[in-house]
Scaffold this motif. Structure first.
Motif, PDB file in Angstrom:
ATOM      1  N   LEU A   1     121.353  14.136  -4.257  1.00  7.49           N
ATOM      2  CA  LEU A   1     120.536  13.009  -4.117  1.00  7.49           C
ATOM      3  C   LEU A   1     120.445  12.348  -4.891  1.00  7.49           C
ATOM      4  O   LEU A   1     120.542  11.950  -5.978  1.00  7.49           O
ATOM      5  CB  LEU A   1     119.110  12.982  -3.333  1.00  7.49           C
ATOM      6  N   SER A   2     121.563  10.799  -4.632  1.00 10.53           N
ATOM      7  CA  SER A   2     121.557   9.758  -5.370  1.00 10.53           C
ATOM      8  C   SER A   2     119.842   8.824  -4.991  1.00 10.53           C
ATOM      9  O   SER A   2     119.532   8.360  -4.405  1.00 10.53           O
ATOM     10  CB  SER A   2     122.414   8.563  -5.157  1.00 10.53           C
ATOM     11  N   SER A   3     118.990   7.982  -6.127  1.00 15.65           N
ATOM     12  CA  SER A   3     118.614   7.910  -5.474  1.00 15.65           C
ATOM     13  C   SER A   3     118.460   5.757  -5.371  1.00 15.65           C
ATOM     14  O   SER A   3     117.199   5.779  -5.848  1.00 15.65           O
ATOM     15  CB  SER A   3     117.056   7.802  -7.178  1.00 15.65           C
ATOM     16  N   LEU A   4     119.528   6.336  -6.066  1.00 19.71           N
ATOM     17  CA  LEU A   4     119.908   4.558  -4.992  1.00 19.71           C
ATOM     18  C   LEU A   4     119.430   4.016  -3.980  1.00 19.71           C
ATOM     19  O   LEU A   4     119.190   3.083  -3.167  1.00 19.71           O
ATOM     20  CB  LEU A   4     121.524   4.395  -5.799  1.00 19.71           C
ATOM     21  N   SER A   5     120.149   5.713  -3.187  1.00 23.70           N
ATOM     22  CA  SER A   5     119.407   4.985  -2.295  1.00 23.70           C
ATOM     23  C   SER A   5     117.739   5.104  -1.716  1.00 23.70           C
ATOM     24  O   SER A   5     117.787   5.100  -0.530  1.00 23.70           O
ATOM     25  CB  SER A   5     120.818   6.628  -1.336  1.00 23.70           C
ATOM     26  N   VAL A   6     117.304   6.022  -2.143  1.00 20.48           N
ATOM     27  CA  VAL A   6     115.515   6.136  -2.052  1.00 20.48           C
ATOM     28  C   VAL A   6     115.040   4.240  -2.292  1.00 20.48           C
ATOM     29  O   VAL A   6     115.773   3.800  -3.031  1.00 20.48           O
ATOM     30  CB  VAL A   6     115.114   6.749  -3.169  1.00 20.48           C
ATOM     31  N   PRO A   7     114.237   3.940  -0.939  1.00 15.91           N
ATOM     32  CA  PRO A   7     113.802   2.515  -1.526  1.00 15.91           C
ATOM     33  C   PRO A   7     113.029   2.461  -2.436  1.00 15.91           C
ATOM     34  O   PRO A   7     111.853   3.509  -3.219  1.00 15.91           O
ATOM     35  CB  PRO A   7     113.091   2.883   0.161  1.00 15.91           C
ATOM     36  N   SER A   8     113.083   1.609  -3.515  1.00 17.35           N
ATOM     37  CA  SER A   8     112.175   1.184  -4.294  1.00 17.35           C
ATOM     38  C   SER A   8     110.788   1.928  -4.573  1.00 17.35           C
ATOM     39  O   SER A   8     110.112   2.306  -5.380  1.00 17.35           O
ATOM     40  CB  SER A   8     112.251  -0.332  -5.337  1.00 17.35           C
TER      41      SER A   8
ATOM     42  N   HIS B   1     109.471   5.281  -5.360  1.00 16.91           N
ATOM     43  CA  HIS B   1     110.067   6.197  -6.522  1.00 16.91           C
ATOM     44  C   HIS B   1     109.083   5.893  -7.240  1.00 16.91           C
ATOM     45  O   HIS B   1     107.845   5.462  -7.232  1.00 16.91           O
ATOM     46  CB  HIS B   1     110.757   4.840  -7.584  1.00 16.91           C
TER      47      HIS B   1
END
Length: 79
Positions: free
Chosen positions: A69-76, A79
């Motif tokens: 999973l790319s953390s770029l696709s997870v809303p900030s 995090h």
């Protein structure tokens, strides 16, 4: 499958059984203690719904314990 199998009817029944046993009702879902148990129930339902036309069924899934999973696709805010 048997030569006289009603393909469209069996396809619809297999799809219904797979969704019912994988996802369950939209409001409650279905308990899934293990992927193997869920797959077994999906196949059992499909075989039962289309007997005697389907003799066997097989589901092949990857043996992944972590999904990439790319953390770029997870809303900030998550995090």
């Amino acid at each position: 499958a048997t030569d006289s199998a009603p393909f469209n009817d069996c396809y619809a029944k297999v799809k219904h059984e797979f969704i019912k046993n994988f996802a369950g009702p939209p409001d409650t879902g279905v308990d899934s203690p293990a992927a193997q148990q869920t797959q077994y129930q999906m196949c059992l339902g499909a075989l039962d719904a289309c007997k005697p036309h389907i003799a066997d069924i097989k589901i092949v899934t990857p043996n992944l314990h972590y999904m990439p999973l790319s953390s770029l696709s997870v809303p900030s805010h998550m995090h």
